[in-house]
Write a protein that holds these residues in place. Structure first.
Motif, PDB file in Angstrom:
ATOM      1  N   PRO A 173      78.910 136.474  69.330  1.00  0.00           N
ATOM      2  CA  PRO A 173      77.863 135.514  69.699  1.00  0.00           C
ATOM      3  C   PRO A 173      78.179 134.133  69.136  1.00  0.00           C
ATOM      4  N   PRO A 174      77.938 133.064  69.892  1.00  0.00           N
ATOM      5  CA  PRO A 174      78.244 131.716  69.406  1.00  0.00           C
ATOM      6  C   PRO A 174      77.336 131.332  68.251  1.00  0.00           C
ATOM      7  N   VAL A 175      77.869 130.480  67.381  1.00  0.00           N
ATOM      8  CA  VAL A 175      77.094 129.967  66.260  1.00  0.00           C
ATOM      9  C   VAL A 175      76.136 128.891  66.775  1.00  0.00           C
ATOM     10  N   SER A 176      74.921 128.910  66.293  1.00  0.00           N
ATOM     11  CA  SER A 176      73.917 127.940  66.729  1.00  0.00           C
ATOM     12  C   SER A 176      74.374 126.516  66.420  1.00  0.00           C
ATOM     13  N   LYS A 177      74.235 125.630  67.400  1.00  0.00           N
ATOM     14  CA  LYS A 177      74.606 124.227  67.200  1.00  0.00           C
ATOM     15  C   LYS A 177      73.704 123.568  66.157  1.00  0.00           C
ATOM     16  N   LYS A 178      72.478 124.031  66.058  1.00  0.00           N
ATOM     17  CA  LYS A 178      71.583 123.480  65.046  1.00  0.00           C
ATOM     18  C   LYS A 178      72.093 123.802  63.647  1.00  0.00           C
ATOM     19  N   SER A 179      72.598 125.021  63.456  1.00  0.00           N
ATOM     20  CA  SER A 179      73.146 125.399  62.154  1.00  0.00           C
ATOM     21  C   SER A 179      74.390 124.583  61.831  1.00  0.00           C
ATOM     22  N   LEU A 180      75.247 124.386  62.837  1.00  0.00           N
ATOM     23  CA  LEU A 180      76.452 123.590  62.619  1.00  0.00           C
ATOM     24  C   LEU A 180      76.105 122.142  62.323  1.00  0.00           C
ATOM     25  N   LEU A 181      75.073 121.633  62.994  1.00  0.00           N
ATOM     26  CA  LEU A 181      74.642 120.258  62.747  1.00  0.00           C
ATOM     27  C   LEU A 181      74.125 120.099  61.320  1.00  0.00           C
ATOM     28  N   LYS A 182      73.409 121.090  60.833  1.00  0.00           N
ATOM     29  CA  LYS A 182      72.948 121.053  59.449  1.00  0.00           C
ATOM     30  C   LYS A 182      74.134 121.037  58.488  1.00  0.00           C
ATOM     31  N   CYS A 183      75.182 121.782  58.810  1.00  0.00           N
ATOM     32  CA  CYS A 183      76.384 121.779  57.970  1.00  0.00           C
ATOM     33  C   CYS A 183      77.023 120.397  57.930  1.00  0.00           C
ATOM     34  N   PHE A 184      77.041 119.704  59.062  1.00  0.00           N
ATOM     35  CA  PHE A 184      77.603 118.359  59.094  1.00  0.00           C
ATOM     36  C   PHE A 184      76.797 117.403  58.215  1.00  0.00           C
ATOM     37  N   TYR A 185      75.489 117.613  58.177  1.00  0.00           N
ATOM     38  CA  TYR A 185      74.672 116.750  57.329  1.00  0.00           C
ATOM     39  C   TYR A 185      74.876 117.062  55.852  1.00  0.00           C
ATOM     40  N   LEU A 186      75.115 118.320  55.525  1.00  0.00           N
ATOM     41  CA  LEU A 186      75.491 118.642  54.149  1.00  0.00           C
ATOM     42  C   LEU A 186      76.805 117.958  53.795  1.00  0.00           C
ATOM     43  N   LYS A 187      77.738 117.990  54.710  1.00  0.00           N
ATOM     44  CA  LYS A 187      79.032 117.329  54.500  1.00  0.00           C
ATOM     45  C   LYS A 187      78.844 115.839  54.238  1.00  0.00           C
ATOM     46  N   THR A 188      77.980 115.201  55.024  1.00  0.00           N
ATOM     47  CA  THR A 188      77.734 113.775  54.861  1.00  0.00           C
ATOM     48  C   THR A 188      76.990 113.470  53.567  1.00  0.00           C
ATOM     49  N   TYR A 189      75.965 114.266  53.296  1.00  0.00           N
ATOM     50  CA  TYR A 189      75.122 114.011  52.128  1.00  0.00           C
ATOM     51  C   TYR A 189      75.911 114.117  50.830  1.00  0.00           C
ATOM     52  N   PHE A 190      76.823 115.094  50.758  1.00  0.00           N
ATOM     53  CA  PHE A 190      77.606 115.305  49.542  1.00  0.00           C
ATOM     54  C   PHE A 190      79.008 114.697  49.630  1.00  0.00           C
ATOM     55  N   SER A 191      79.252 113.872  50.664  1.00  0.00           N
ATOM     56  CA  SER A 191      80.532 113.165  50.826  1.00  0.00           C
ATOM     57  C   SER A 191      81.722 114.123  50.762  1.00  0.00           C
ATOM     58  N   ILE A 192      81.620 115.250  51.455  1.00  0.00           N
ATOM     59  CA  ILE A 192      82.720 116.208  51.544  1.00  0.00           C
ATOM     60  C   ILE A 192      83.729 115.650  52.547  1.00  0.00           C
ATOM     61  N   ASP A 193      84.969 115.458  52.107  1.00  0.00           N
ATOM     62  CA  ASP A 193      85.890 114.645  52.891  1.00  0.00           C
ATOM     63  C   ASP A 193      86.638 115.376  53.999  1.00  0.00           C
ATOM     64  N   SER A 194      86.430 116.664  54.196  1.00  0.00           N
ATOM     65  CA  SER A 194      87.111 117.366  55.286  1.00  0.00           C
ATOM     66  C   SER A 194      86.324 118.609  55.676  1.00  0.00           C
ATOM     67  N   LEU A 195      86.541 119.055  56.905  1.00  0.00           N
ATOM     68  CA  LEU A 195      85.896 120.282  57.371  1.00  0.00           C
ATOM     69  C   LEU A 195      86.424 121.500  56.622  1.00  0.00           C
ATOM     70  N   ARG A 196      87.692 121.462  56.237  1.00  0.00           N
ATOM     71  CA  ARG A 196      88.274 122.574  55.487  1.00  0.00           C
ATOM     72  C   ARG A 196      87.562 122.747  54.143  1.00  0.00           C
ATOM     73  N   LYS A 197      87.292 121.621  53.486  1.00  0.00           N
ATOM     74  CA  LYS A 197      86.589 121.686  52.203  1.00  0.00           C
ATOM     75  C   LYS A 197      85.135 122.116  52.415  1.00  0.00           C
ATOM     76  N   LEU A 198      84.534 121.715  53.537  1.00  0.00           N
ATOM     77  CA  LEU A 198      83.175 122.148  53.846  1.00  0.00           C
ATOM     78  C   LEU A 198      83.113 123.665  53.967  1.00  0.00           C
ATOM     79  N   VAL A 199      84.099 124.261  54.634  1.00  0.00           N
ATOM     80  CA  VAL A 199      84.140 125.722  54.784  1.00  0.00           C
ATOM     81  C   VAL A 199      84.227 126.397  53.420  1.00  0.00           C
ATOM     82  N   ARG A 200      85.067 125.865  52.530  1.00  0.00           N
ATOM     83  CA  ARG A 200      85.221 126.460  51.201  1.00  0.00           C
ATOM     84  C   ARG A 200      83.924 126.378  50.401  1.00  0.00           C
TER      85      ARG A 200
END
Length: 282
Positions: free
Chosen positions: A27-54
């Motif tokens: 089943p596909p991952v909800s776009k809303k959940s992925l969007l929330k992850c992007f905002y976590l990345k922005t809020y905490f200045s995570i510099d790459s998607l790879r680091k966001l996954v970790r």
């Protein structure tokens, strides 16, 4: 969780985002959940998607906050980032402006600011700014209301001139039925004024000193007199608001001098713009 993020996540839950229909496979991952992850990345200045996954794999509280039962693969985030840049942001931004009841702004402001990047960024270019002089990176061009709400944006490399970029996006502002667009002397160009006129907009910018000796047109004769009037001084005094917007964005981390990659920087900038506008709803 920070109250701003908590409110933003509730707002994302209320949006109507197109989801990928489930046919076969996982089943596909909800776009809303992925969007929330992007905002976590922005809020905490995570510099790459790879680091966001970790980070998501390490801290389950972030997974729960984003509504994830398990952390998606890096490729899933990469595809979602492309979707957000090309399709998701316009939908989210339009909905947010509608909720802010931005319909007919009479006066809007345009300007640009320098965003430094890593010296190892092969996609960035060298440019000149008042603050940094020579720098390598990008330029963020904004169009805002006099209250500070961002209506439109363009991210370019640092070598692009303001007057050369403006005609590319001034035409799209006609939907707002505005009366005045105010810019600084960098936008003093006949092509900029013609593009604005075709969109039904009166564009006003001070005379560029580099062109002042050659100016014999009506605009060059009338504007210096207009700027000395009480209304002209008040009107151009409103441009301080867009400078405040840039200062606020940079205080919130929109500029990341160690980052590289145009698409990486663009995703970060888009999230910063939406977070800035969302604060007007609070």
């Amino acid at each position: 969780m920070d109250p701003l993020l908590a409110s933003l996540f509730r707002y994302i839950d209320s949006l109507s985002l197109p989801e990928t229909p489930y046919v076969t496979g996982r089943p596909p991952v909800s776009k809303k959940s992925l969007l929330k992850c992007f905002y976590l990345k922005t809020y905490f200045s995570i510099d790459s998607l790879r680091k966001l996954v970790r980070i998501l794999q390490r801290f389950r509280c972030f997974q729960r906050a984003c509504g994830l039962s398990e952390v998606p693969h890096l490729s899933t985030f990469s595809r979602a980032a492309k979707w957000f840049r090309e399709q998701g942001f316009p939908v989210f931004h339009a909905q947010l402006l509608q909720d802010l009841e931005v319909r007919y702004p009479q006066i809007v402001l345009i300007d640009s600011t320098a965003l430094r990047s890593s010296l190892y960024d092969s996609q960035a270019k060298w440019g000149v700014s008042t603050r940094y002089h020579w720098f390598k990176g990008y330029k963020l061009h904004l169009c805002t209301t006099t209250e500070g709400i961002i209506l439109s944006h363009v991210l370019t490399t640092a070598n692009r001139n303001d007057a050369a970029v403006a005609p590319e996006w001034l035409a799209s502002l006609g939907q707002w039925e505005m009366e005045f667009v105010l810019g600084d002397a960098a936008y003093d160009s006949e092509k900029v004024r013609q593009t604005a006129e075709q969109a039904g907009i009166l564009f006003i910018s001070p005379i560029n000193r580099r062109n002042s000796k050659e100016r014999k047109d009506a605009y060059g004769r009338v504007l210096p007199v207009f700027l000395k009037t009480r209304f002209g001084q008040w009107l151009f005094g409103l441009r301080r608001e867009i400078e405040r917007v840039f200062n606020e964005l940079k205080s919130n981390g929109v500029e990341q001098p160690r980052w590289y990659g145009f698409h990486r920087y663009l995703l970060h900038v888009l999230c910063c713009i939406l977070m800035h506008n969302f604060e007007f709803l609070l």
